[in-house]
Design a protein around this motif. Structure first.
Motif, mmCIF file in Angstrom:
data_model
loop_
_atom_site.group_PDB
_atom_site.id
_atom_site.type_symbol
_atom_site.label_atom_id
_atom_site.label_comp_id
_atom_site.label_asym_id
_atom_site.label_seq_id
_atom_site.Cartn_x
_atom_site.Cartn_y
_atom_site.Cartn_z
ATOM 1 N N ALA A 20 -9.163 17.126 14.144
ATOM 2 C CA ALA A 20 -8.782 18.277 13.716
ATOM 3 C C ALA A 20 -8.178 19.044 14.617
ATOM 4 N N ASP B 68 -7.109 25.213 4.179
ATOM 5 C CA ASP B 68 -8.362 25.177 4.982
ATOM 6 C C ASP B 68 -9.282 26.942 4.264
ATOM 7 N N SER C 200 -10.613 29.044 6.308
ATOM 8 C CA SER C 200 -10.909 29.812 6.970
ATOM 9 C C SER C 200 -9.022 29.930 6.862
ATOM 10 N N ARG D 226 -12.632 23.444 1.891
ATOM 11 C CA ARG D 226 -12.933 23.883 3.018
ATOM 12 C C ARG D 226 -13.283 23.035 4.411
ATOM 13 N N PRO D 227 -13.343 23.636 5.071
ATOM 14 C CA PRO D 227 -13.203 22.739 6.961
ATOM 15 C C PRO D 227 -13.737 21.730 6.842
ATOM 16 N N ALA E 110 -9.696 18.992 7.830
ATOM 17 C CA ALA E 110 -9.358 20.892 7.741
ATOM 18 C C ALA E 110 -10.389 21.267 8.733
ATOM 19 N N GLY E 111 -9.576 22.305 9.400
ATOM 20 C CA GLY E 111 -10.070 22.596 11.058
ATOM 21 C C GLY E 111 -10.260 24.321 10.305
ATOM 22 N N MET E 112 -10.026 25.217 11.274
ATOM 23 C CA MET E 112 -10.058 26.089 10.693
ATOM 24 C C MET E 112 -9.500 27.321 12.083
ATOM 25 N N PRO F 297 -17.993 24.927 7.433
ATOM 26 C CA PRO F 297 -18.387 23.452 6.568
ATOM 27 C C PRO F 297 -19.277 23.371 5.019
#
Length: 472
Positions: free
Chosen positions: A73, A164, A166, A198-199, A224-226, A275
């Protein structure tokens, strides 16, 4: 044993970390990034992100068995965007998170009801949506928006990816409905915007071409990260309602968890979506350790810390340690300036006064979050460069009147390794818990609060709530 890869796309460098199930760092590497700055302009070359990421991951994974890699991620700076063509090639330089060439008047006029409903009330000129509108007049047909981590995630999987929630926050995504609101689509053609997830959602797997360049095994799930701030919060383990991660470096950032979305009438607190669907509110103060560099240039801070610890008392002068003019959190005061209550006798006093003022702002931030309805009775986890000072850690515990937790490692890259699939209960390690001592700092804290109120920066309501909490 499984191994997860966390990647942090920062401002000055890319950092990659391979982390085992019990939190042991099995490989870590970084590569520098270069910026082009000129007044309000701050750009980077997106292709450099990819080259630096590939070099960093190859080095970090050099001694890691490829069969054990279970996920990857990526975290990135919040509000950094570019335009790409339909195949993902960059059409523009990347406008970094603090590029201020755009204006926010139009987005705040059109989107005001949405921004109000989402709790942050207004966008700033450096947010992503104003920058996107600034880029669009010169954009060729077929242009697409990409946030910083969207660009590298697409390279990793070899096809178009959703963004994402975020990273899309500052582009105006509706975090409640988890979609682009009609007000944003009025400003931006729908085909320019990516889908949103979503993250923690699975975006695909590492393709063969990316595996060849990065050393990440083909078929590794890409998650998917942030944003980097949220990633650091995950790395610190502040993931339960009532827990707060206080990051004190050049400036102070507080991030926590709430079950419900906070609405801040001042707009100094805004919330990401976690998340699991909970909320991650936070705010950034303009105070912090940067005041030490400015006010005590060239001094041995470790020595000052040792000396201050031997003579500190509740009668120490107090400095409001703004790093630059104006305050952003826990109140909005563009004209706020540094001041000192009392007369420091020497550099030891000046050092202790700065540390005490930063600790008071940290407490005031928690008082303000409590006023907004957030639970603040959980774990307070301290991270950032200030945690190298044992005296400062103790002082912060004394000011808060409660234990504070120190982690062994709370980097954004670790947070992304956790998000990629690691167990936070095993991967996040505690270094120490600092208990408050016998010293009582309530009276000097209230004197500091009263001075902020007298100067017109802190509202009567916030000051009154701080006094009430202190009296409990």
């Amino acid at each position: 044993m499984s191994i997860w890869i966390g990647i942090d796309l920062g401002t000055q460098s890319v950092r990659a970390m391979a982390v085992g199930e019990s939190g042991e760092v099995l490989g870590v590497a970084g590569r520098p990034l270069t910026s082009r700055r000129d007044g309000p302009r701050h750009e980077q070359d997106p292709e450099e992100w990819w080259r630096a990421l590939a070099a960093a991951t190859r080095e970090a994974l050099r001694d890691v068995p490829s069969s054990l890699v279970a996920g990857v991620a990526v975290a990135a700076t919040s509000g950094t965007i570019l335009l790409t063509d339909v195949s993902g090639r960059p059409l523009t330089p990347a406008l970094m998170y603090d590029d201020r060439r755009a204006g926010a008047e139009r987005v705040n006029e059109v989107g005001a009801p949405v921004w109000e409903r989402l709790g942050y009330r207004r966008m700033q000129p450096n947010w992503a949506l104003p920058k996107l509108l600034w880029l669009l007049p010169d954009a060729p047909a077929g242009a697409r928006l990409a946030h910083q981590n969207d660009f590298v995630n697409r390279r990793l999987v070899g096809h178009e990816v959703p963004t994402d929630l975020s990273n899309a926050l500052k582009t105006g995504v509706d975090l409640i409905e988890e979609r682009w609101p009609a007000e944003v689509l009025e400003l931006v053609p729908a085909e320019i915007l990516p889908e949103v997830v979503r993250p923690g959602a699975r975006l695909g797997v590492v393709c063969a071409a990316a595996a060849e360049e990065t050393g990440i095994p083909a078929g590794t799930p890409v998650i998917a990260g942030m944003t980097d701030g949220c990633a650091a919060q995950l790395g610190a383990g502040a993931t339960r309602a009532g827990n707060w991660n206080s990051v004190l470096g050049t400036t102070l950032v507080l991030k926590g968890v709430t079950k419900e979305l906070l609405h801040d009438p001042l707009g100094v607190v805004y919330s990401h979506r976690a998340p699991d669907g909970s909320w991650l509110p936070g705010g950034a103060s303009s105070t912090g350790a940067g005041a030490l560099t400015r006010d005590l240039p060239g001094r041995d801070l470790d020595m000052l810390s040792e000396q201050a610890a031997t003579r500190f008392s509740g009668h120490t002068p107090i400095t409001y340690p703004l790093v630059s003019r104006g305050e952003r959190f826990p109140f909005d005061a563009p004209d706020a300036e540094t001041f000192t209550l009392g007369d420091p006798a020497d550099d030891v006093d000046r050092y202790a006064a700065i540390l005490l003022g930063a600790a008071f702002i940290e407490r005031l931030c928690l008082d303000y979050l409590d006023l907004l309805g957030a639970a603040v009775d959980g774990e307070v986890i301290l991270t950032g460069g200030a945690t190298r000072s044992a005296f400062w850690n103790q002082l912060r515990a004394d000011v808060l009147g409660r234990p504070v937790t120190l982690r062994e490692n709370a980097e954004p890259a670790l947070g992304m390794a956790v998000l990629a699939g690691g167990d936070p209960a095993l991967m996040i390690r505690t270094r120490a818990i600092v208990e408050p001592s016998h010293i009582d700092l309530r009276d000097p804290y209230l004197r500091f609060v009263a001075e902020l109120e007298r100067r017109g920066w802190l509202s009567d309501k916030a000051a009154r709530h701080a006094r009430e909490r202190t009296a409990r």
